[in-house]
Design a protein around this motif. Sequence first.
Motif: not given
Length: 308
Positions: A46-67
């Motif tokens: 989840a975090s890898a795909l979001l931060t690499k493909n969108l991209p979004i900040p890494i911190a948001l990628g971690w929050l997305a992984a948690i959620a």
Amino acid sequence: MTSYLLFVATIAGVYALLGLGLVLIWGQTGLVNLGLAGFFALGAYASALLTKNLPIPIALGWLAAIALTALVGLALTWVTRSMRGDYLAIMTLSFAEVIRLVAVNEAWLTNSIDGISAIPAPLRAALGDQFNLFYFAMTWAVVGVAYLLVRRLIDAPFGRMLRAVRDDDQVAAVAGKAVLGFKVKAFMVGSALAGLAGALYAHFTAFIGPDLFTPLITIYIFLAVTAGGYTRPAGAIVGALFVNFLLEGTRFGADHISGLSGLQIASLREIVIAAALIALMHLRPQGLLPERVRHASLNRTRPNNESH
């Protein structure tokens, strides 16, 4: 050598996060979750795909992984709400294998067995050779926060209720407690910690693939938590360090053995690790940090109006 030690210590921190989640789910609530590798993989992808493909900040990628992993934990707990013991263990193990097979077959999303590479990491380019030290410190800071969170939950009335559910959920239900609600909350928090561990792992190694999320990860975490003390957050951390020491220590020892093939050396390492853990369980069956038994204090003072 320093970079290697920092790498090993960072991976130990990732294992400690997984162990903290397992302490809450298994040690405190009594739910046998063999699907840790699945939540670990979900958080990583989840975090890898979001931060690499969108991209979004890494911190948001971690929050997305948690959620995401918390929500999946909620759904899995609801589906398996009538299961316990071996049936729950089989169901969660199957869940983890489904996640891995999806990662293998859905190449449009996960790049199949070739995996996802060049995953961004915080400050990697700016820090250069100091990146491993920075990520080590950050990972263990996250572990410290997670430890305080789990410790606070365990010491609170919520934790006492979890132990009541673990010891006898029928008695807890008869007492009017929402047993399923407590199980769901514990599973969600534990799953979220596993997802965060996966996200930290992905951005540290910069590569993930299906082969990294086999059931062996779950086995290692169960061994670590059992060795350290499966009911205590500190036991998860001590156990993670202990198991990583065994894994890497045997790797160094195997390099000095001649006359054996790579497969034989790998088998010998597994034997040594198993023997060390068996010896530990024989000497310390409750782990290095056994559960503390909390005794209720008795008020021995007599009321003022008590007749003599």
